[in-house]
Design a protein around this motif. Structure first.
Motif, PDB file in Angstrom:
ATOM      1  N   PRO A  39       0.947  -1.091   0.450  1.00  0.00           N
ATOM      2  CA  PRO A  39      -0.488  -0.152  -0.314  1.00  0.00           C
ATOM      3  C   PRO A  39       0.719   1.474  -0.492  1.00  0.00           C
ATOM      4  N   GLN A  40       0.264   2.158  -0.721  1.00  0.00           N
ATOM      5  CA  GLN A  40       1.000   3.704  -1.019  1.00  0.00           C
ATOM      6  C   GLN A  40      -0.047   4.675  -0.758  1.00  0.00           C
ATOM      7  N   PRO A  41       0.640   5.314  -0.625  1.00  0.00           N
ATOM      8  CA  PRO A  41      -0.764   6.841  -0.394  1.00  0.00           C
ATOM      9  C   PRO A  41      -0.651   7.413  -1.663  1.00  0.00           C
ATOM     10  N   VAL A  42      -2.038   8.206  -1.800  1.00  0.00           N
ATOM     11  CA  VAL A  42      -2.382   8.966  -2.969  1.00  0.00           C
ATOM     12  C   VAL A  42      -1.936  10.059  -3.243  1.00  0.00           C
ATOM     13  N   ASP A  43      -1.482  11.009  -3.582  1.00  0.00           N
ATOM     14  CA  ASP A  43      -0.651  12.500  -3.162  1.00  0.00           C
ATOM     15  C   ASP A  43      -2.188  13.047  -4.782  1.00  0.00           C
ATOM     16  N   GLY A  44      -2.657  14.642  -4.517  1.00  0.00           N
ATOM     17  CA  GLY A  44      -2.825  14.945  -5.158  1.00  0.00           C
ATOM     18  C   GLY A  44      -4.426  15.246  -5.079  1.00  0.00           C
ATOM     19  N   LEU A  45      -5.289  13.986  -4.287  1.00  0.00           N
ATOM     20  CA  LEU A  45      -6.537  14.220  -3.932  1.00  0.00           C
ATOM     21  C   LEU A  45      -5.995  15.723  -2.376  1.00  0.00           C
ATOM     22  N   PRO A  46      -7.578  15.887  -2.566  1.00  0.00           N
ATOM     23  CA  PRO A  46      -8.141  17.390  -2.075  1.00  0.00           C
ATOM     24  C   PRO A  46      -7.783  17.211  -0.373  1.00  0.00           C
ATOM     25  N   THR A  47      -7.640  18.064  -0.014  1.00  0.00           N
ATOM     26  CA  THR A  47      -7.043  18.061   1.449  1.00  0.00           C
ATOM     27  C   THR A  47      -7.787  18.740   2.138  1.00  0.00           C
ATOM     28  N   GLY A  48      -7.909  18.826   3.455  1.00  0.00           N
ATOM     29  CA  GLY A  48      -8.764  19.983   4.726  1.00  0.00           C
ATOM     30  C   GLY A  48      -9.899  19.312   4.523  1.00  0.00           C
ATOM     31  N   SER A  49     -10.574  17.727   3.244  1.00  0.00           N
ATOM     32  CA  SER A  49     -11.741  17.885   3.717  1.00  0.00           C
ATOM     33  C   SER A  49     -11.797  16.505   3.510  1.00  0.00           C
ATOM     34  N   PHE A  50     -13.480  15.846   3.598  1.00  0.00           N
ATOM     35  CA  PHE A  50     -13.141  14.274   3.808  1.00  0.00           C
ATOM     36  C   PHE A  50     -13.344  13.413   2.864  1.00  0.00           C
ATOM     37  N   LEU A  51     -12.956  12.186   2.575  1.00  0.00           N
ATOM     38  CA  LEU A  51     -12.850  11.467   1.190  1.00  0.00           C
ATOM     39  C   LEU A  51     -14.242  10.738   1.802  1.00  0.00           C
ATOM     40  N   ILE A  52     -15.681  10.220   1.358  1.00  0.00           N
ATOM     41  CA  ILE A  52     -16.568  10.097   1.742  1.00  0.00           C
ATOM     42  C   ILE A  52     -16.931   8.450   1.689  1.00  0.00           C
ATOM     43  N   SER A  53     -16.200   8.392  -0.620  1.00  0.00           N
ATOM     44  CA  SER A  53     -16.616   7.406  -1.285  1.00  0.00           C
ATOM     45  C   SER A  53     -15.570   7.196  -2.357  1.00  0.00           C
TER      46      SER A  53
END
Length: 517
Positions: free
Chosen positions: A286-300
Motif C-alpha cells: 500500500p502506498q498513499p495517493v498524492d494529489g487528492l483534495p486536502t482539508g476535506s473528508f474522502l467520503i466514497s
C-alpha cells in the motif's frame, strides 16, 4: 419529489440504483438477465426491477451489489439472485437463505426444521463472478468463483453454487468486504465486536499483480493480514474497494490535531495509471495517493476494471478535472464507466463507455464528461403527466382551464424547487457538522441512537455514547484533539487582544501628535 437514491452499484456494463423506498432500478446491458427486468434486452434509462414474488409481500430492498454479469439485491433475510454467466440459463428468483452454523442449506421457508438457525443478512457485495454476504453476527459468506484451498493446501479458484462460510474470521466481525476478479479484501474488527475505528484489513486470492498488498506476488488461499493496516497502524480503515487486479483503501489518521486527515492508499496492477501515483508501475504494498483534495473528508471510493474514483465531502473528483458535485453521496465504477449519486441523492451523473445505455441517458453513446442520468425514471405515471402537459400546451389558447392548470403546476414546481434547495442546504450542513464532530459522514441508514429514539439529534448524548464505547487509546486521542482545539481558541483570543492593544497605542500616539504643544 423524485425517489431518493441511497446506493448505486455498477457491473461490467450495467448499473443498479437503490431508492429510499426500497425499490431497485437497473439499466445497461441485459444479457444473462443481469438487469432483473424479466428479459435480456438492454435498457437505455433507469427501469424498475420486476421481482417475481409468490406467497409473500413485495420485498423492500435495503442493499444492492453488481458483479461482472450478475446482480444482488438484499431484503432482510431474503435476497434476489440473478443467475447469470456464459452457458447459464438466465433466471430471476428469490431464495430464502437459511445460514445454519453447522451446514449451508437453501430451502423453502415451510420446510425449515426447528434445529436450524436463520441469520439475517446485513450487506451483500459482488465482483467478477463471485458474491459475498455479511450476516447479522458479522460472519462472511461466499459463493461463485471464489478463492479456495485444495486438499493439498494450495491456492485455487473454485466454483461453489451454495454460500460457504469463511471460518478464518471466527471470533471477529466482518464489517466490509470487496472483491476483484479473483481476489478479496475484508475490513474486520480487531476485537470480537466492532466498536468503530478498530478495523484491520485482510486479503486473499490471486496475487499475480501484488493486489493483496502483502509485499509480494504470491497468491493466498486463506485471509492474510495486510501489515500496513494492522491494529498498531497509525491509520484506521473505513472504506475498501477492488478493481479487476488492484485495490484501494480509505483511512483516517488515528492521531490528529485540529484537522481531520483522510487518505487513499492503492496497490496492485498500475499499467493504466489506476493507482494514481503518477506512473504505470505495479506496486505490491500500500502506498498513499498524492494529489487528492486536502482539508476535506474522502467520503466514497470505488474501482473499475482499470480505473479508480474517489469523491470528497466537497464534491470534488480528480477524475472529472475539478468539477464539483453538490451533495455527493456515493460513487460506483463499472468496467469502463462511472456513476455518481449527488444532490443529496436526487441526481445522478455518469461518464465513460456508454454501450448498451449503461450511462442511463437514453442513448448508447460514450461520454468523456459527466452527463446527467435520466432520473427520476419515466415510468407510467411520469409518462402520463408529460402527455397531459403536451395536450394542454397545444390547446392553451382556447382552453382557459388548461392555462390555469399550467400556472398552478408552474407555481407548485417553483415552490418544490425552493423547498428542495433548502433541504439540500440543511442536509449538507448536517453532514459537514456530523463529520466535524464524529469523524464520519451522516448516514440515514445508520442514524444516531438519540435521533432514532426521540427524532431530536442530541449531540451531547451522542458524544456521551462515544465516550462510553471508546477504549483508553481513543479517549487519549479525543483528549489531544480537544486540547488542541482549546489551545487554538486561547491563541486566537490572545492574538486578538494584542491587536486591540496595538490599535489603542496607535490611536493614543496619533492623538498625542495632534494635541497643541
Amino acid at each position: 419529489m423524485p425517489p431518493k437514491v441511497v446506493a448505486v452499484a455498477a457491473g461490467e456494463a450495467h448499473t443498479l440504483a437503490l431508492t429510499g423506498d426500497g425499490e431497485v432500478y437497473s439499466w445497461g446491458r441485459g444479457m444473462f438477465g443481469r438487469l432483473g427486468t424479466g428479459r435480456e434486452g438492454d435498457e437505455l434509462v433507469p427501469t424498475a426491477v420486476a421481482p417475481v414474488v409468490t406467497g409473500r409481500a413485495r420485498p423492500r430492498f435495503v442493499a444492492v451489489a453488481a458483479g461482472a454479469y450478475h446482480s444482488l439485491a438484499l431484503d432482510g433475510s431474503y435476497f434476489m439472485k440473478v443467475r447469470s454467466g456464459p452457458g447459464v440459463t438466465t433466471s430471476v428468483s428469490f431464495i430464502l437463505l437459511d445460514l445454519d452454523l453447522g451446514s449451508e442449506t437453501v430451502e423453502d421457508e415451510a420446510q425449515r426444521t426447528s434445529t436450524q438457525t436463520s441469520l439475517k443478512l446485513s450487506s451483500v457485495k459482488a465482483g467478477g463472478m463471485m458474491s459475498f454476504a455479511i450476516d447479522s453476527l458479522g460472519a462472511l459468506w461466499m459463493w461463485g468463483n471464489c478463492p479456495q484451498q485444495t486438499d493439498a493446501g494450495e491456492f485455487c479458484i473454485a466454483n461453489t453454487s451454495v454460500p460457504l462460510p469463511v471460518w478464518d474470521f471466527h471470533g471477529h466481525s466482518v464489517v466490509k468486504v470487496a472483491c476483484g476478479n479473483e481476489h478479496v479484501v475484508a475490513a474486520v474488527s480487531a476485537g470480537e465486536t466492532y466498536t468503530g475505528g478498530d478495523l484491520v484489513c485482510y486479503a486473499w486470492g490471486n496475487n499475480n499483480h501484488g493486489q493483496l498488498g502483502l509485499g509480494d506476488k504470491e497468491s493466498r488461499s486463506r485471509p492474510v493480514l495486510i501489515s500496513a493496516f494492522r491494529e498498531e497502524s497509525s491509520w484506521e480503515v473505513y472504506e475498501i474497494a477492488c478493481g479487476a487486479w488492484h485495490t484501494a483503501v480509505l483511512t483516517n489518521k488515528k492521531t490528529f490535531d485540529q484537522d481531520l486527515e483522510s487518505r487513499c492508499w492503492t496497490f496492485g496492477l498500475g499499467d493504466n495509471g489506476q493507482l494514481g501515483h503518477g506512473t504505470t508501475a505495479t506496486i505490491c504494498s500500500p502506498q498513499p495517493v498524492d494529489g487528492l483534495p486536502t482539508g476535506s473528508f474522502l467520503i466514497s471510493l470505488d474501482c473499475g476494471l482499470f480505473h479508480t474514483t474517489v469523491v470528497s465531502s466537497d464534491g470534488e473528483s480528480p477524475e472529472t478535472n475539478g468539477f464539483k458535485f453538490l451533495g455527493p453521496v456515493q460513487i460506483a465504477c463499472g468496467a469502463a464507466h462511472t456513476v455518481l449519486v449527488a444532490g443529496e441523492g436526487y441526481r445522478m451523473w455518469a461518464w465513460g463507455r456508454g454501450r448498451s445505455g449503461v450511462l442511463g441517458r437514453g442513448q448508447p453513446a460514450d461520454s468523456y464528461i459527466p452527463c446527467v442520468v435520466m432520473w427520476p425514471p419515466l415510468d407510467g405515471n411520469f409518462q402520463a403527466i408529460h402527455e397531459d402537459r403536451a395536450e394542454a400546451s397545444t390547446s392553451r389558447a382556447i382552453d382557459r382551464t388548461s392555462t390555469e392548470l399550467e400556472q398552478k403546476l408552474s407555481a407548485a414546481t417553483e415552490e418544490l424547487q425552493f423547498l428542495r434547495s433548502k433541504m439540500t442546504l440543511m442536509e449538507r450542513y448536517a453532514n459537514i457538522l456530523h463529520i466535524s464532530i464524529f469523524r464520519k459522514p451522516l448516514d440515514e441508514r445508520t442514524l444516531p441512537r438519540s435521533l432514532q429514539e426521540s427524532h431530536v439529534f442530541d449531540i451531547r448524548k451522542e458524544f456521551e455514547n462515544i465516550l462510553d464505547a471508546a477504549d483508553t487509546d481513543e479517549l487519549h486521542r479525543l483528549e489531544m484533539f480537544y486540547r488542541s482545539m482549546l489551545s487554538g481558541v486561547k491563541d486566537k483570543l490572545l492574538k486578538r487582544r494584542v491587536q486591540e492593544m496595538v490599535q489603542e497605542c496607535i490611536i493614543s500616539l496619533s492623538s498625542g501628535r495632534q494635541s497643541p504643544q
